[in-house]
Design a protein around this motif. Structure first.
Motif, mmCIF file in Angstrom:
data_model
loop_
_atom_site.group_PDB
_atom_site.id
_atom_site.type_symbol
_atom_site.label_atom_id
_atom_site.label_comp_id
_atom_site.label_asym_id
_atom_site.label_seq_id
_atom_site.Cartn_x
_atom_site.Cartn_y
_atom_site.Cartn_z
ATOM 1 N N LEU A 1 15.151 -58.954 10.114
ATOM 2 C CA LEU A 1 14.404 -58.022 9.252
ATOM 3 C C LEU A 1 14.933 -58.061 7.834
ATOM 4 O O LEU A 1 14.183 -58.085 6.863
ATOM 5 N N ASN A 2 16.248 -58.061 7.722
ATOM 6 C CA ASN A 2 16.864 -58.068 6.402
ATOM 7 C C ASN A 2 16.499 -59.345 5.641
ATOM 8 O O ASN A 2 16.146 -59.306 4.464
ATOM 9 N N GLY B 1 12.935 -59.290 4.599
ATOM 10 C CA GLY B 1 12.769 -58.319 3.520
ATOM 11 C C GLY B 1 13.126 -58.905 2.155
ATOM 12 O O GLY B 1 12.449 -58.667 1.157
ATOM 13 N N HIS B 2 14.208 -59.695 2.107
ATOM 14 C CA HIS B 2 14.587 -60.339 0.847
ATOM 15 C C HIS B 2 13.647 -61.502 0.520
ATOM 16 O O HIS B 2 13.280 -61.707 -0.631
ATOM 17 N N ARG C 1 10.579 -61.992 1.178
ATOM 18 C CA ARG C 1 9.238 -61.577 0.759
ATOM 19 C C ARG C 1 9.158 -61.430 -0.761
ATOM 20 O O ARG C 1 8.107 -61.631 -1.358
ATOM 21 N N ALA D 1 7.917 -52.628 12.127
ATOM 22 C CA ALA D 1 8.410 -53.173 10.868
ATOM 23 C C ALA D 1 7.620 -52.551 9.722
ATOM 24 O O ALA D 1 6.491 -52.097 9.918
ATOM 25 N N PRO D 2 8.211 -52.530 8.505
ATOM 26 C CA PRO D 2 7.468 -52.024 7.344
ATOM 27 C C PRO D 2 6.227 -52.893 7.087
ATOM 28 O O PRO D 2 6.225 -54.080 7.410
ATOM 29 N N GLU E 1 5.115 -54.192 4.417
ATOM 30 C CA GLU E 1 5.325 -55.351 3.544
ATOM 31 C C GLU E 1 5.784 -56.558 4.362
ATOM 32 O O GLU E 1 5.424 -57.701 4.072
ATOM 33 N N ILE E 2 6.633 -56.310 5.363
ATOM 34 C CA ILE E 2 7.118 -57.412 6.203
ATOM 35 C C ILE E 2 5.941 -57.998 6.977
ATOM 36 O O ILE E 2 5.794 -59.215 7.097
#
Ligand SMILES: Nc1ncnc2c1ncn2[C@@H]1O[C@H](COP(=O)(O)OP(=O)(O)OP(=O)(O)O)[C@@H](O)[C@H]1O
Ligand SMILES: [Mg+2]
Lengths: 448, 344, 251
Positions: free
Chosen positions: A283-284, A287-288, A290, A316-317, A319-320
């Motif tokens: 996920l991390n 996230g970066h 993206r 997940a958010p 945006e992801i």
């Protein structure tokens, strides 16, 4: 001088105590050279229960089992702490569900036999795994579901062989552990199979350059190394690898380096990223990534561990979710086409635990079923006998994770791989199957 | 089912022995010298790495097999076969591993005492904690040592040639216990002396100790050398028992288990350490679902987390009632005390 | 012969001029008293001499050798031993054990030799006898096996002196040795100090607030005020000095 003697006394007392335990053990070992085998009940109404006779020598109280019921323990050496604090409980629950289902079947059939799960947290370490097996062995357990990781399996292998305890790992994938005629069975394909299929899929989709970002542990390295070997040797592609330390709080520098690697490779329509990650790190990284223009431009592939609800909304958010759809994140998951057992398992798992099973939960469910079925097939609760029948039982079994035929090493013989990607249908994010890699023919075919 | 108490006995005895050595070493460093060596697991891992790497390499050589990947499971099989057929070789390798690890552990203890000469208390703890993690990350990335993330397997039990693996394990656990008890006696001798008094003076008030002529950095360094050397010995015993060495197993939690043993038993008191290590080991082994089953107790839920919480609470409770630990600190048993006692 | 000599020694703490350019020298075998109002820099002077603090500037000579800048244990080795104003005992030890710390050349302090009792037990016993002798002289026999935190405040001060005496000093720096000690015992202690000086030729520098007792025993008194020595001479000279009276009254 008196004081000194007293110190010695304490020390001696402690060592005497331990030696008594030790001697008791030796005495026990000598008087009980082999664990007493109880003959399997022949008729439908057995009068003697295994539990009562066996525990009589130790303690008068037997585990609470209704009269006439024969209880066989199934050990679950499944880590639920350390590296498996999040994932472990999913797999344990799947194994528990399997045992529940077996017991229901037996009850409905009027069988006196029941299986009793005993869970030990193997902690994801060699020490934890061996301690778990020792504890289970002491309780007379001969059939174990687990351990999860290859390093734990390695640690218990000689112990399991020595004590004739069958271990069925739902998720150990290291190719090196393929040893014929031992007590270790593995119901998941080794990393070789996944890497092989993945390399072929990536190559056939027209990509020649791949930047890998992967966990630097036995799971990530297993896939990454094998993928690199196959992709470069068999398909003439180029691979750059970035293996990161698992469980760091943040991966922004790693993602930055990944972007540089992708740029070096050209960042064109022939360049792709392969991510091999678990939940938090994955996920991390996504996230970066993206927010990075280079990484948003190229196609992404993922290991089967990316096919978890964690990576798509609502978990997940948003945006992801948008990102994985826009880079067409694609991966594999070993299975034949879904079968009725898969559906049944998913439904039951959801209704019992209120959560979706993770990919490896399917294997844990099947491992536990195989454990129980093999005991039933052997007709007695004995490691040696179970070990003998298990391959045959597995060959005739179709489970939530598909066919479970084992090869000569007691490992899953391999299977087809589903190709999945993430799509949005009616505003909902979904993993959608878009193709299949056939184990028999080693061919990739896309649906529609 | 048939209860088979033997594996439980070997398990308890071996891990008690191993953790007792670790706890004694921490007691010397922290209990007596006041130096919280939170990098304990690092020195422990050094012993395991030495035992694993040295033994595995030597066995490969003795086997005459070449061209096999040192890390492969095939190589592990080869090593077991050699150990089975050459008892004297594997015993020699075991003993040599102990010696080498003690020396290497001591050297690393000396090197890490460098910050100890300059830092005190909390800072030292943090630096050593970080040191342990750096060591682990190094070992997992430097594959020739213990095969990185895959781990090295095929470090045979030195008594594997006995034939019956169950007996081999049992006999090995007796060896571990004997070594651990020997370490206990040595530690008792070491600290019940002017040296032990010197360590305590640094722990109690380093400045005053130095005003009284003590070269405190050197003394602290010596305690770390001794403690690290002992921890490395424990690491060797561990490697030969588990028969695999994986860098990622040497995580800080191991250090905290050791710290808890010492705090629970009572600092600066080796009897307390005996007791603390015993209590912790038994609490771990005897609260397991498997053991409850042996007793005929069947619980309807998974007790894995419950037992961690209960164990934790119990420790907190004991330390609340007896903050000084189960056995409190006593004056050192030196001739000086004897002379003082003679007076009355 | 002069055993100790200070030249322009300075030690500031930020704006506080704790020791502000102090120069003096002490003859071997002297019994020197140091007095001065609270915060005048007496303890800081001891700290600088014993190596606890490095002086900002100035020179310190001990038996002709520079000792400023040396570590405390090096200063100890030269032969300077001190006690602390606020007792700093080793609280995890008994009283007798506290006294067993300073003796020099203890064989059993080597970790390898520590394992062999035969190597050091005899030495240890004779040191212990000496310690018990000092303990008796300071009326501490009753509490010799107590934890050092479990004695009265006065006894702590006595342990401080006793411990310092175990360091076989040439020069002893005693920081208010008799604070909190019964007057009769305080006098006994001073009598012992005089005896030690006479018999063994030790040199003493004693910070003391009890001027009545101090003046009966010392030959020379340094008076400090705001980090400086404002008066230096025999007790009856010092008490008459105007600056001294001002310093004390001005506080
Ligand atoms: N470590 C330190 N840091 C800052 N200031 C200090 C320190 N030590 C002493 N001082 C200051 O230096 C000055 C002199 O203190 P010092 O303790 O030497 O006085 P003293 O003459 O011994 O007083 P007393 O009679 O109260 O013991 C005081 O103002 C004190 O606050
Ligand atoms: Mg003062």
């Amino acid at each position: 001088m008196a004081e000194e003697k007293k110190g010695l006394k304490y020390g001696l007392a402690a060592s005497v105590l331990l030696n008594i335990i030790l001697l008791a053990g030796v005495a026990w070992a000598l008087t009980h050279p082999k664990v007493v085998e109880k003959p399997a009940p022949a008729g439908p109404a057995p009068t003697v229960t295994v539990t009562v006779t066996a525990t009589k020598t130790v303690t008068p109280t037997a585990p609470a089992a209704p009269a006439g019921i024969i209880e066989y323990p199934i050990g679950l050496a499944i880590a639920v702490s350390g590296p498996y604090a999040v994932e472990g409980p999913y797999r344990r629950d799947a194994a528990l569900l399997a045992i529940e289902h077996v017991n229901k079947m037996l009850e409905a059939a009027g069988s006196p036999i029941r299986f009793k799960p005993i869970h030990e947290d193997s902690k994801g370490t060699a020490e934890g795994a061996i301690a778990a097996l020792e504890a289970l062995a002491a309780a007379g357990v001969k059939v174990v579901v687990g351990p999860l990781s290859s390093k734990e399996v390695r640690a218990v292998k000689s112990f399991a062989d020595a004590h004739k305890i069958v271990c069925i790992s739902p998720s150990s994938t290291a190719p090196g552990l393929a040893v014929p005629d031992d007590y270790i069975f593995r119901v998941v394909q080794t990393d070789v199979a996944q890497a092989k299929a993945l390399a072929q899929v990536v190559a056939e989709l027209g990509y020649t350059k791949v930047a890998i970002i992967g966990r630097d542990d036995d799971y990530g390295r297993g896939i990454a190394d094998m993928f690199e070997k196959l992709f470069t040797e068999k398909y003439g592609g180029t691979v750059k690898k970035l293996m990161y330390t698992p469980d760091l709080p943040d991966y922004s520098t790693e993602v930055q380096r990944l972007a540089e690697m992708v740029s070096d490779l050209g960042a064109d329509e022939k360049t792709a990223v392969l991510i091999i990650a678990f939940d938090a790190d994955g996920l991390n990284i996504l996230g970066h990534a993206r927010l990075n223009p280079v990484l948003s431009k190229v196609r992404w592939f993922g290991s089967e561990s990316l096919k978890r609800p964690t990576f798509i909304p609502p978990k997940a958010p948003a945006e992801i979710g948008e990102f994985v759809v826009s880079v067409k994140l694609t991966g594999l998951f070993p299975s034949p086409e879904r079968n009725p057992v898969t559906e049944f398992f998913e439904k039951e798992y959801r209704s019992k635990y209120g959560k979706d099973p993770t990919p490896y939960s399917y294997y844990a469910y099947d491992a536990a079923w195989l454990a129980c079925l093999s005991v039933l097939a052997a007709g007695k609760y004995d490691g040696e006998a179970v070990k003998k029948v298990l391959p045959t039982v597995a060959e005739k079994y179709i489970g939530a994770s598909g066919y479970k035929k084992l090869d000569e090493n007691g490992d899953c013989a391999g299977s087809d791989y589903r190709i999945w990607t993430v799509v949005v249908e009616a505003g909902e994010y979904k993993f959608k199957e878009v193709g299949v890699w056939s184990f028999a023919t080693e061919k990739v075919s896309f649906f529609g | 089912m048939g209860v088979d108490i033997l594996p439980l006995v070997t398990s308890i005895v071996t891990f008690y022995g191993i953790y007792l050595i670790l706890a004694l070493s921490f007691n010397i460093e922290y209990g007596f010298a006041g130096q919280p060596n939170f990098g304990k697991v690092f020195f422990y891992s050094i012993g395991a790495y030495v035992a694993g790497n040295f033994t595995a390499n030597m066995l490969m050589r003795a086997s005459g097999v070449t061209g096999v990947d040192f890390c492969s499971d095939l190589a592990a099989e080869v090593r077991f076969k050699v150990a089975m057929s050459k008892p004297w070789l594997i015993i020699a390798l075991f003993l040599l591993s102990l010696l080498i690890a003690a020396a290497v552990g001591g050297v690393f203890g000396y090197l890490t005492s460098y910050p100890a000469l300059r830092l005190s208390g909390d800072f030292l703890a943090i630096v050593l904690l970080a040191f342990g993690e750096i060591g682990r990350v190094f070992a997992r990335n430097y594959t020739p040592l213990v095969c990185g993330v895959y781990g090295l397997s095929g470090v045979p039990n030195p008594l594997v040639w006995i034939g019956d693996p169950r007996m081999a394990r049992l006999a090995y656990s007796a060896i571990v216990l004997a070594i651990a008890f020997g370490m206990y006696l040595l530690t008792e001798r070491l600290v019940n002396s002017p040296y032990g008094r010197l360590l305590k003076s640094i722990r109690d008030d380093e400045l005053v100790s130095s005003v009284m002529g003590k070269v405190t950095p050197r003394v602290k360094g010596s305690a770390l050398i001794i403690g690290s050397s002992m921890a490395a010995v424990a690491g060797v015993l561990y490697a030969f028992y588990v028969q695999t060495v994986v860098a990622d197993d040497f995580i800080p939690i191991v250090t905290f288990v050791v710290v808890t043993m010492v705090m629970l038993g009572g600092v600066a008191n080796n009897k307390g350490t005996l007791l603390g290590a015993m209590v912790m080991t038994l609490m771990d082994r005897l609260t397991r679902a498997s053991f409850l089953r042996i007793l005929g107790i069947s619980v309807g839920f998974d007790i894995s987390y419950v037992r961690y919480i209960v164990t934790g609470l119990l420790i907190i409770l004991i330390l609340m009632v007896k903050p000084e630990g189960l056995i409190s600190e006593k004056p050192l048993k030196t001739p000086a005390i004897e002379e003082a006692e003679k007076l009355s | 012969m002069e055993i100790l000599k200070l030249e322009g020694v300075r030690k500031y703490f930020g704006g506080v001029r704790a020791v502000d350019g102090v120069s003096f020298s002490v003859e071997e075998g002297a019994l020197l008293g140091i007095i001065g109002p609270n915060g005048s820099g007496k303890t800081t002077l001891f700290n600088v001499i014993s190596g606890v603090y490095k002086p900002d500037s100035g020179k310190i000579y001990f038996m002709g050798e520079r000792i400023d800048g040396l570590e405390p244990h090096e200063v100890f080795k030269k032969g300077i031993v001190r006690s602390f104003q606020n007792p700093r005992l080793f609280l995890g030890m008994t009283v007798i054990e506290n006294l067993m710390i300073p003796p020099r050349g203890q064989i059993g302090e080597n970790p390898v030799k520590a394992l062999f009792r035969g190597l050091w037990a005899r030495q240890e016993r004779s040191l212990a006898k000496k310690a018990l002798e000092i303990i008796r002289a300071h009326q501490l026999t009753q509490v010799r096996l107590n934890w050092s935190g479990e004695v009265s405040g006065g006894q702590m001060k006595l342990i401080e002196i006793s411990r310092a005496l175990m360091g076989e000093p040439k020069l002893l720096l005693l920081d208010e040795p008799t604070a909190g000690v019964a007057p009769k015992l305080a006098r006994e202690i001073f009598e012992r100090i005089v005896k030690l000086r006479d018999e063994l030729g030790l040199t003493f520098m004693i910070i003391e607030h009890r001027l009545d007792v101090l003046f009966d025993y010392v030959e020379r008194v340094l008076v400090m005020h705001q980090g400086k020595i404002i008066c230096d001479g025999p007790p009856d000279y010092v008490v008459k000095d105007e600056r001294v009276v001002d310093a004390y009254l001005g506080e």
